[in-house]
Design a protein around this motif. Structure first.
Motif, mmCIF file in Angstrom:
data_model
loop_
_atom_site.group_PDB
_atom_site.id
_atom_site.type_symbol
_atom_site.label_atom_id
_atom_site.label_comp_id
_atom_site.label_asym_id
_atom_site.label_seq_id
_atom_site.Cartn_x
_atom_site.Cartn_y
_atom_site.Cartn_z
ATOM 1 N N VAL A 105 -33.271 56.774 -15.317
ATOM 2 C CA VAL A 105 -33.680 58.105 -14.875
ATOM 3 C C VAL A 105 -32.510 59.097 -15.003
ATOM 4 C CG1 VAL A 105 -34.502 59.406 -12.893
ATOM 5 C CG2 VAL A 105 -35.369 57.106 -13.311
ATOM 6 N N MET A 106 -31.330 58.670 -14.567
ATOM 7 C CA MET A 106 -30.164 59.561 -14.641
ATOM 8 C C MET A 106 -29.778 59.826 -16.091
ATOM 9 S SD MET A 106 -27.864 58.411 -11.363
ATOM 10 C CE MET A 106 -27.436 56.802 -11.965
ATOM 11 N N GLN A 121 -19.218 58.877 -29.713
ATOM 12 C CA GLN A 121 -18.782 59.396 -28.416
ATOM 13 C C GLN A 121 -19.820 59.105 -27.345
ATOM 14 O OE1 GLN A 121 -18.068 63.570 -28.958
ATOM 15 N NE2 GLN A 121 -16.286 63.239 -30.264
ATOM 16 N N ARG A 122 -21.090 59.060 -27.783
ATOM 17 C CA ARG A 122 -22.177 58.884 -26.833
ATOM 18 C C ARG A 122 -22.079 57.528 -26.144
ATOM 19 N NH1 ARG A 122 -27.962 59.759 -29.529
ATOM 20 N NH2 ARG A 122 -26.823 61.215 -30.847
ATOM 21 N N LEU A 123 -21.803 56.476 -26.930
ATOM 22 C CA LEU A 123 -21.825 55.116 -26.385
ATOM 23 C C LEU A 123 -20.844 54.915 -25.236
ATOM 24 C CD1 LEU A 123 -22.454 52.865 -29.490
ATOM 25 C CD2 LEU A 123 -23.916 53.169 -27.495
ATOM 26 N N PRO A 124 -19.528 55.163 -25.423
ATOM 27 C CA PRO A 124 -18.608 54.927 -24.298
ATOM 28 C C PRO A 124 -18.879 55.835 -23.108
ATOM 29 C CG PRO A 124 -17.470 56.024 -26.087
ATOM 30 C CD PRO A 124 -18.821 55.640 -26.607
ATOM 31 N N THR A 125 -19.351 57.063 -23.388
ATOM 32 C CA THR A 125 -19.598 58.006 -22.297
ATOM 33 C C THR A 125 -20.751 57.533 -21.417
ATOM 34 O OG1 THR A 125 -18.884 59.743 -23.807
ATOM 35 C CG2 THR A 125 -19.971 60.448 -21.799
ATOM 36 N N VAL A 126 -21.853 57.133 -22.066
ATOM 37 C CA VAL A 126 -23.030 56.716 -21.302
ATOM 38 C C VAL A 126 -22.827 55.336 -20.675
ATOM 39 C CG1 VAL A 126 -25.498 56.296 -21.436
ATOM 40 C CG2 VAL A 126 -24.489 58.123 -22.765
ATOM 41 N N ALA A 127 -21.982 54.504 -21.307
ATOM 42 C CA ALA A 127 -21.748 53.159 -20.775
ATOM 43 C C ALA A 127 -21.106 53.203 -19.396
ATOM 44 C CB ALA A 127 -20.873 52.360 -21.737
ATOM 45 N N LEU A 128 -20.460 54.325 -19.045
ATOM 46 C CA LEU A 128 -19.783 54.431 -17.746
ATOM 47 C C LEU A 128 -20.561 55.290 -16.756
ATOM 48 C CD1 LEU A 128 -16.110 54.852 -19.039
ATOM 49 C CD2 LEU A 128 -17.147 52.823 -18.039
ATOM 50 N N LEU A 129 -21.836 55.569 -17.079
ATOM 51 C CA LEU A 129 -22.670 56.382 -16.189
ATOM 52 C C LEU A 129 -22.880 55.685 -14.846
ATOM 53 C CD1 LEU A 129 -24.682 58.819 -15.941
ATOM 54 C CD2 LEU A 129 -26.417 57.291 -16.853
ATOM 55 N N ASN A 130 -22.717 56.410 -13.756
ATOM 56 C CA ASN A 130 -23.007 55.861 -12.424
ATOM 57 C C ASN A 130 -23.401 56.995 -11.489
ATOM 58 O OD1 ASN A 130 -20.542 56.747 -10.775
ATOM 59 N ND2 ASN A 130 -19.644 55.857 -12.613
ATOM 60 N N THR B 18 -27.346 45.690 -17.205
ATOM 61 C CA THR B 18 -26.883 46.932 -16.584
ATOM 62 C C THR B 18 -26.549 47.964 -17.666
ATOM 63 O OG1 THR B 18 -26.004 45.707 -14.714
ATOM 64 C CG2 THR B 18 -25.179 47.932 -15.020
ATOM 65 N N LEU B 19 -25.849 47.508 -18.707
ATOM 66 C CA LEU B 19 -25.514 48.407 -19.817
ATOM 67 C C LEU B 19 -26.789 48.956 -20.461
ATOM 68 C CD1 LEU B 19 -23.301 49.608 -21.635
ATOM 69 C CD2 LEU B 19 -23.511 47.591 -23.085
ATOM 70 N N ALA B 20 -27.785 48.069 -20.615
ATOM 71 C CA ALA B 20 -29.050 48.500 -21.231
ATOM 72 C C ALA B 20 -29.711 49.609 -20.411
ATOM 73 C CB ALA B 20 -29.991 47.310 -21.380
ATOM 74 N N THR B 21 -29.663 49.507 -19.061
ATOM 75 C CA THR B 21 -30.271 50.570 -18.256
ATOM 76 C C THR B 21 -29.525 51.882 -18.451
ATOM 77 O OG1 THR B 21 -28.950 50.061 -16.279
ATOM 78 C CG2 THR B 21 -31.099 48.983 -16.467
ATOM 79 N N ARG B 22 -28.203 51.822 -18.630
ATOM 80 C CA ARG B 22 -27.431 53.060 -18.820
ATOM 81 C C ARG B 22 -27.748 53.711 -20.166
ATOM 82 N NH1 ARG B 22 -22.583 50.228 -16.063
ATOM 83 N NH2 ARG B 22 -22.676 51.226 -14.020
ATOM 84 N N LEU B 23 -27.895 52.873 -21.202
ATOM 85 C CA LEU B 23 -28.092 53.429 -22.553
ATOM 86 C C LEU B 23 -29.528 53.901 -22.780
ATOM 87 C CD1 LEU B 23 -26.059 50.890 -24.749
ATOM 88 C CD2 LEU B 23 -25.299 53.039 -23.742
ATOM 89 N N GLY B 25 -31.846 55.606 -21.057
ATOM 90 C CA GLY B 25 -32.314 56.952 -20.701
ATOM 91 C C GLY B 25 -32.201 57.931 -21.855
ATOM 92 N N PRO B 26 -30.980 58.134 -22.390
ATOM 93 C CA PRO B 26 -30.829 59.036 -23.537
ATOM 94 C C PRO B 26 -31.612 58.583 -24.766
ATOM 95 C CG PRO B 26 -28.698 58.624 -22.528
ATOM 96 C CD PRO B 26 -29.682 57.708 -21.855
ATOM 97 N N VAL B 27 -31.732 57.254 -24.981
ATOM 98 C CA VAL B 27 -32.462 56.759 -26.145
ATOM 99 C C VAL B 27 -33.937 57.142 -26.044
ATOM 100 C CG1 VAL B 27 -33.240 54.681 -27.344
ATOM 101 C CG2 VAL B 27 -30.862 54.870 -26.624
ATOM 102 N N VAL B 28 -34.521 56.924 -24.858
ATOM 103 C CA VAL B 28 -35.936 57.269 -24.660
ATOM 104 C C VAL B 28 -36.150 58.763 -24.885
ATOM 105 C CG1 VAL B 28 -37.773 57.451 -22.928
ATOM 106 C CG2 VAL B 28 -36.431 55.355 -23.100
ATOM 107 N N MET B 29 -35.243 59.575 -24.329
ATOM 108 C CA MET B 29 -35.410 61.022 -24.442
ATOM 109 C C MET B 29 -35.219 61.518 -25.867
ATOM 110 S SD MET B 29 -36.470 61.668 -21.580
ATOM 111 C CE MET B 29 -36.718 63.405 -21.891
#
Lengths: 245, 101
Positions: A105-106, A121-130, B18-23, B25-29
């Protein structure tokens, strides 16, 4: 036909609301500085994880690697619940996905900004999302910032603090007391509360907050762990969109 | 305690999911064409997901956590500084533990 149509729509949207997305060193520094006070308090939580993991029989190398790879207190603590002789793989997988479903969702909410970065750039940035850096960054982006360095920098500082804490906890765990005595246990709660309060700038913005909170509380005991947050988030967003229309 | 292979298996499984849940969101959008309606929904979503998280933590906690949140909201409304709000909430929770237990 549909494929062509989709491409056309996306191009139009990009050109219509096109704003340059950057990732700069000063943005990373800003992210690091903004989240440094929160990261400081991630250390005791990391310690708490290291201590609990050690008592459950996880080795030091394992708990440090786990914190490096997963960077998720909720997923890591719930994995410890499955730390028995025979791992229940299916239940473990479901629990982790459910607890972290809010990341989807976030990530979706940040997508309008994130998806304009180059993939590298997208991969490392989103990998650290919290939770914490999401709260800060979506507020910054809405106020017109376009520097994704804030997201990356804030992710990096929180990640480092989390791993550092886990290492200390795994190595020197038994020497530490309870984080509750110093109020460390309410850091995330109070920080997220402050972010929500800061984001409510007009009365109508209270609609998604109230609906989201009420639905999350009422579904807490009726849904598997973690899903009540998703239910609240969707109900709140729906109510907010309808009242804002 | 799991054997060494199960242990690393569980660590890798939980980390990768956990990594899959982070990635995702942007992929779906990336597959959904943006419209003003979706944009408005996402804007509200960013607020409601945080509110739902806070509410869940509150429901699991007690009066001590509720008091900390109340103080944090108050300080944030008065000073507009999240760090001060966070600090005030922590001091409130720590004093609660010290005086009330």
């Amino acid at each position: 036909m549909t494929g062509k149509c989709k491409v056309y729509l996306t191009t139009v949207m990009v050109t219509e609301s096109s704003f340059p997305i950057t990732l700069t060193l000063s943005g990373i520094r800003l992210g690091v500085l903004q989240l440094a006070p929160v990261a400081l308090f991630f250390i005791p939580f990391g310690i708490a994880f290291g201590v609990v993991a050690a008592t459950k029989g996880m080795t030091t190398v394992q708990s440090i690697s786990f914190s490096l790879l997963a960077f998720s207190s909720s997923a890591q603590f719930s994995t410890l619940e499955f730390w028995h002789g025979a791992v229940a793989w299916g239940s473990l997988a479901l629990a982790v996905v459910a607890i972290n479903a809010r990341n989807v969702v976030m990530g979706a909410a940040l997508a309008p900004w994130v998806n304009r970065m180059p993939l590298v750039q997208r991969l490392p940035t989103v990998a650290l999302l919290n939770d914490a850096n999401f709260a800060v960054c979506q507020a910054a982006f809405k106020e017109g910032s376009n520097d994704m360095g804030i997201l990356l920098g804030s992710g990096l500082i929180l990640w480092s603090a989390w791993v550092l804490g886990a290492a200390v906890g795994a190595l020197a765990g038994p020497f530490f007391g309870s984080p509750a005595a110093l109020g460390f246990d309410v850091v995330m709660l109070c920080f997220l509360t402050a972010m929500v309060t800061g984001m409510v700038k007009r009365p109508l913005r209270l609609v998604p907050v109230i609906v989201g909170a009420v639905v999350a509380i009422f579904t807490l005991h009726h849904l598997p762990q973690g899903w009540n947050v998703i239910a609240g988030a969707f109900a709140g967003a729906l109510a907010g969109s309808l009242s804002d229309a | 305690m799991p054997d060494v292979f199960s242990a690393w298996g569980a660590i890798l499984l939980a980390s990768m999911l956990t990594l899959a849940t982070r990635l995702s969101g942007p992929v779906v959008m990336a597959w959904l064409p943006m419209s003003p309606r979706i944009e408005r929904f996402l804007q509200n979503l960013s607020l409601s997901v945080l509110a739902a998280l806070v509410a869940t933590m509150l429901a699991r906690g007690g009066l001590r956590e509720a008091a900390a949140v109340a103080i944090a909201v108050l300080v944030m409304m008065l000073l507009r500084k999240s760090i001060w709000a966070m600090g005030a909430g922590m001091i409130c929770a720590a004093s609660w533990t010290f005086w009330i237990g």
